[in-house]
Design a protein around this motif. Structure first.
Motif, PDB file in Angstrom:
ATOM      1  N   LEU B 192       0.814  -1.213   0.000  1.00  0.00           N
ATOM      2  CA  LEU B 192       0.000   0.000   0.000  1.00  0.00           C
ATOM      3  C   LEU B 192       0.849   1.266   0.000  1.00  0.00           C
ATOM      4  CD1 LEU B 192      -2.673  -0.990   2.666  1.00  0.00           C
ATOM      5  CD2 LEU B 192      -2.863  -1.088   0.186  1.00  0.00           C
ATOM      6  N   ASP B 193       0.272   2.324  -0.576  1.00  0.00           N
ATOM      7  CA  ASP B 193       0.909   3.635  -0.487  1.00  0.00           C
ATOM      8  C   ASP B 193       0.884   4.088   0.977  1.00  0.00           C
ATOM      9  OD1 ASP B 193       1.278   3.665  -3.138  1.00  0.00           O
ATOM     10  OD2 ASP B 193      -0.504   4.856  -3.590  1.00  0.00           O
ATOM     11  N   PRO B 194       1.883   4.875   1.370  1.00  0.00           N
ATOM     12  CA  PRO B 194       1.988   5.256   2.786  1.00  0.00           C
ATOM     13  C   PRO B 194       0.700   5.836   3.370  1.00  0.00           C
ATOM     14  CG  PRO B 194       3.936   5.942   1.620  1.00  0.00           C
ATOM     15  CD  PRO B 194       3.015   5.365   0.590  1.00  0.00           C
ATOM     16  N   GLU B 195      -0.002   6.692   2.620  1.00  0.00           N
ATOM     17  CA  GLU B 195      -1.162   7.328   3.247  1.00  0.00           C
ATOM     18  C   GLU B 195      -2.335   6.368   3.411  1.00  0.00           C
ATOM     19  OE1 GLU B 195      -1.460   9.123  -0.982  1.00  0.00           O
ATOM     20  OE2 GLU B 195       0.060   8.167   0.247  1.00  0.00           O
ATOM     21  N   MET B 196      -2.225   5.179   2.784  1.00  0.00           N
ATOM     22  CA  MET B 196      -3.330   4.224   2.922  1.00  0.00           C
ATOM     23  C   MET B 196      -3.078   3.217   4.026  1.00  0.00           C
ATOM     24  SD  MET B 196      -4.001   3.488  -1.018  1.00  0.00           S
ATOM     25  CE  MET B 196      -4.447   4.830  -2.108  1.00  0.00           C
TER      26      MET B 196
END
Lengths: 453, 267
Positions: B192-196
Motif C-alpha cells: 500500500l501507499d503510505p497514506e493508505m
C-alpha cells in the motif's frame, strides 16, 4: 517592466476550428491524404478495389436467375449479353437451394428441422443473452438436448423422455453419493449412454438388427424395437441418417460439437492441471494425441475403423459417430485455449478462494472459471468458428454436407460444370454464421469488461 | 529510530477493555517442519496461541514467517509435526481443512479480491456457499461489516475501481463475513501507499479491540508496539525470539534480533 510579466486585459471568445481540420474534409486529410505519398497510395488502393468490385459485382448482378440447367443459363446469357463469360448462373441456387439446406430430408417433413432450428434459438437465448431474456427460457435449454434428436430423427417421444429420466435419476444418485458435481457427471454419462443405445437400436434404418443396445441390453432392445407407430403416442415418422444433408447437417454437427466441447474442454483443462497423476496423464495424453492427428483421420476412424474395434454386428449411427469425433477434436483444442486462460489467473485467486473455505468445485465454478473463460473468449470463439467450418470435412466420408452436395449437384447432367455459384452460396451461408459468432464474442467481451481489469 | 517508529503509530487511545488473553488455546503448533523441495523453510516450530492474543511476527524476508501463517489454514502443507486449530487437527482430510478454513480468516498482501464480482458479492460469496446462509441475510451481514470498515458506499463497485487501502479493508470485511474466530494477516500493508497504511491499520486495531485472535506478519513496528501482546522474531525458518513488545523493542536478547531491529528502525 520586464518581459516576464504579463496581464491579460481582454478574454478571448471561443472560435470554430479551421474547416480543414474537422468534418469530412478534415477526416479525409488526416486519414487518406495526409501527404503526397499517402495520397498516391489512397488512389492506387481505390483503383484496385474498384477493379475487383466491378468484376465481382458485374458477375453477381448481370446474372441468370431462372434456368433449369447450365445449358439453359448459357442460352440466356448469349441472348442477353452475347457471351457466357463474366455472368453468374444463379439458376442452380434457385433450383437446388432446398437441397443445399436440407439434403435429402423428406420435403413434407421440412417443418421438423425448421422447428428444431427455431427451438435452438430459443434454447440459446438464455445462455447467450442471460440479462435480456426471461430465465424461464432455460427450461427450453434444458429440454433441447432431448427434444432435438427426436425432432430430427423421429420415433417415439418416450425415447427422449426415457433418456431425460435416466439423466435425472443418475443425477440424483450421483448427488446423493458425492455432491452436485459428481451428480452432473453421472447424469450426463447416463444420457450419453442412453443416446448411444438408442442410436444403436433397431428401428434406425441403417442399424437394423444390430446395435450396441442389442449387445449390451438385449432384452431392452427387443422391447423398444417392438414399439411401432400404432402403439406409441406422439410418434414421429423416422428419418434415416443418410437422408440428412446440407446446412442442416453442418449446423447439427456444429451445434453438438460446440455445445459438448466446451464442458468437455473445461474438464480436460482442469484434469491437465490436476495433482492426481493418472487423471493428469490421461488428459495430457488425450489432448496431445487428438491435437496431433488431423480431423480427417479421425473422421475416417469414425466411418470405417470403428467397426473393427466394436463388437461384431455393432453399427451405430454414422452421424452420431462423426459428432463424437468432432466433439473430441474440438474439446482437445478447447482444453488448451482454456488452459491459457487458467494460466493467466494469479495464484492469489486460488488462495483467496481456498482461504474462504470454498471447496475445489465451488472455487472453480464461482471464482476461477468465470475469470478464465472471460480471458479465453476470443480463443474459444475462434475454436468454435474453426470447428463449424471443419464440419465440411465430413463430405470426405460421404456425408452430404453443403460441399458434398455441391458435388452431387454437379453429378446431375443439368448442372455438370457449375462451380463458382455453388461455392459462393455455400461461402455466404458459412460467412453469415461465422460472422455472427465473431460479433457475438466482441459483444460479450464488451459486456464483461469491468473497470480497470 | 523514534522517528520512523512514530510515523505509522496510532494517535488515538486504544481501548484495551476487551483485549484480554484467555487461557483457552486457539492454535497449538508442535514440532512442525516444512520443506520446499530440499529447502528446509520451517524448522521445529513450537507455538501456542491463546484466544484473544494479538501476535505480530516479524523477520527478514525469506525467514519463513509468511509460510508459517499460511500453514495454519493449509495454504501450505506441513510435512512433520502437528497443527491443531480450534481443536481440529490439520491433516490431509479435506473435511478438516475446509472446516478450519471457514473458522480462520485471512488477509493477503495483494488482497486477492475477486475482480469479476462486486464488493458486496465478494463479501457474500463464501457465507452463501460455504455457510449456506440465505442471500438476504448474507447481504445484511456484509453491509454490517462494510460499514465497520467504513466503505458501505462502495458495495456495488468492482474491486478494480477501489484504491489499495479500500481493497484491503474490503478483504478484511470479506473475511469477517465468515465470522472467523482467528484472523491471519500476511503483510497486509506492504503493497500500500503510505497514506493508505493508516486506514488499514485502524481497521485492524478496531478488530483487536473487539478481542479477535490475530496473527499478523508485518513490519509496522508502531502497530506491534501498541496492539500486539507478543512479538515473534523469525530467522532462517525458526523462531529466534519472542517477547512482550515493550521488552522486545527495548531489550532484544539475541544478536540477530538486535541487528534486525537496528536495520528496520535505525535509519
Amino acid at each position: 517592466m520586464s518581459d516576464a510579466s504579463f496581464v491579460r486585459t481582454e478574454m478571448l471568445s471561443e472560435q470554430d476550428p479551421p474547416p480543414t481540420s474537422v468534418g469530412v474534409i478534415g477526416w479525409l486529410r488526416a486519414n487518406l491524404f495526409s501527404n503526397w505519398w499517402n495520397a498516391i497510395l489512397t488512389v492506387l488502393c481505390l483503383a484496385a478495389i474498384w477493379y475487383v468490385l466491378s468484376g465481382l459485382l458485374g458477375w453477381t448482378l448481370r446474372s441468370v436467375w431462372n434456368a433449369g440447367s447450365l445449358n439453359e443459363c448459357r442460352d440466356v446469357m448469349i441472348a442477353n449479353w452475347g457471351s457466357t463469360h463474366g455472368h453468374a448462373c444463379w439458376g442452380v441456387i434457385n433450383d437446388r437451394w432446398l437441397q443445399l439446406l436440407f439434403g435429402f430430408y423428406p420435403p413434407e417433413l421440412y417443418y421438423r428441422p425448421i422447428l428444431a432450428m427455431l427451438l435452438l434459438f430459443a434454447a440459446l437465448a438464455p445462455v447467450l443473452f442471460a440479462d435480456k431474456v426471461p430465465p424461464k427460457l432455460l427450461y427450453v435449454t434444458a429440454a433441447y438436448p432431448f427434444l432435438m434428436p427426436w425432432l430430427m430423427w423421429g420415433g417415439s417421444i418416450w425415447t427422449p423422455i426415457g433418456v431425460a429420466a435416466g439423466f435425472v435419476v443418475a443425477y440424483l444418485v450421483g448427488r446423493k453419493l458425492g455432491g452436485t458435481a459428481s451428480g452432473l457427471v453421472l447424469g450426463i454419462l447416463s444420457a450419453v449412454v442412453w443416446w448411444m443405445l438408442w442410436f444403436g437400436l433397431p428401428g434406425q434404418a441403417e442399424t437394423f438388427d444390430s446395435g450396441v443396445g442389442r449387445v449390451l441390453v438385449a432384452g431392452l432392445g427387443e422391447n423398444l424395437a417392438s414399439i411401432s407407430p400404432d402403439t406409441a403416442p406422439f410418434w414421429l415418422e423416422t428419418v434415416e441418417s443418410r437422408k440428412f444433408g446440407g446446412f442442416m447437417l453442418s449446423v447439427l454437427i456444429g451445434v453438438v460439437a460446440i455445445g459438448c466441447s466446451l464442458p468437455l474442454g473445461i474438464l480436460l483443462a482442469l484434469g491437465r492441471q490436476s495433482n492426481m497423476l493418472i487423471v493428469k496423464a490421461i488428459c495430457v495424453g488425450f489432448i496431445e494425441f487428438i491435437r496431433g492427428v488431423p480431423l480427417i483421420t479421425l473422421l475416417f476412424v469414425a466411418s470405417t475403423l470403428l467397426n473393427i474395434f466394436l463388437p461384431p454386428g455393432t453399427n451405430f449411427d454414422i452421424i452420431l459417430r462423426v459428432m463424437i469425433m468432432v466433439t473430441l477434436f474440438a474439446a482437445a483444442y478447447m482444453a488448451e485455449v482454456i488452459r491459457g486462460g487458467l494460466a493467466g489467473l494469479p495464484t492469489g485467486q486460488y488462495e483467496g478462494a481456498d482461504s474462504l473455505g470454498l471447496n475445489y468445485w465451488q472455487a472453480q465454478r464461482l471464482i476461477i472459471m468465470p475469470q478464465a473463460l472471460k480471458i479465453s473468449i476470443p480463443g474459444i470463439v475462434s475454436t468454435f468458428i474453426g470447428i463449424f467450418k471443419d464440419t465440411t470435412l465430413v463430405s470426405i466420408i460421404a456425408l452430404l454436407d453443403p460441399l458434398g452436395l455441391s458435388n452431387s449437384i454437379r453429378a446431375d447432367t443439368d448442372w455438370n460444370g457449375i462451380y463458382w455459384e455453388l461455392f459462393a452460396f455455400i461461402a455466404l451461408m458459412f460467412f453469415i454464421a461465422c460472422f455472427g459468432m465473431s460479433r457475438y464474442s466482441m459483444y460479450l467481451e464488451r459486456k464483461l469488461k469491468t473497470e480497470n481489469d | 529510530m523514534a522517528e520512523s517508529m512514530h510515523d505509522t503509530m496510532v494517535e488515538r487511545e486504544i481501548d484495551r477493555r476487551k483485549m484480554q488473553v484467555s487461557e483457552e488455546v486457539a492454535i497449538q503448533i508442535t514440532g512442525m517442519n516444512k520443506w520446499f523441495g530440499m529447502f528446509h523453510v520451517l524448522r521445529d516450530i513450537d507455538l501456542t496461541v491463546h484466544k484473544g492474543e494479538r501476535i505480530v511476527i516479524c523477520g527478514p524476508s525469506g525467514s519463513g514467517k509468511s509460510t508459517l501463517i499460511r500453514c495454519i489454514n493449509r495454504l501450505e502443507e506441513h510435512q512433520t509435526g502437528q497443527i491443531v486449530v480450534e481443536g481440529t487437527e490439520l491433516t490431509s482430510d479435506l473435511k478438516n481443512i475446509d472446516k478450519i478454513r471457514s473458522e480462520v480468516g485471512m488477509c493477503f498482501q495483494h488482497f486477492n479480491l475477486f475482480p469479476h464480482l462486486t464488493i458486496l458479492e465478494n463479501c457474500t460469496l463464501a457465507p452463501i456457499w460455504v455457510r449456506k446462509i440465505p442471500k438476504r441475510e448474507a447481504e445484511e451481514t456484509a453491509m454490517h461489516f462494510l460499514e465497520k470498515v467504513k466503505i458501505p458506499e462502495q458495495a456495488e463497485k468492482y474491486p478494480g475501481q477501489l484504491s489499495g487501502g479500500q481493497q484491503q479493508r474490503v478483504a478484511i470485511a470479506r473475511s469477517l463475513c465468515m465470522r472467523p474466530r482467528i484472523m491471519l494477516f500476511d503483510e497486509p500493508t506492504s503493497a500500500l501507499d503510505p497514506e493508505m497504511i493508516k486506514e488499514v491499520l485502524d481497521t485492524m486495531i478496531e478488530l483487536a479491540e473487539e478481542g479477535m485472535t490475530m496473527l499478523c506478519v508485518t513490519h509496522e513496528m508502531g502497530f506491534a508496539r501498541q496492539v500486539a501482546n507478543r512479538v515473534i522474531f523469525m530467522d532462517d525458518g525458526q523462531i529466534v525470539e519472542q517477547n512482550e513488545p515493550e521488552e522486545f523493542f527495548k531489550n532484544p536478547k539475541s544478536d540477530r534480533t538486535k541487528l534486525f531491529l537496528s536495520q528496520i528502525l535505525g535509519h
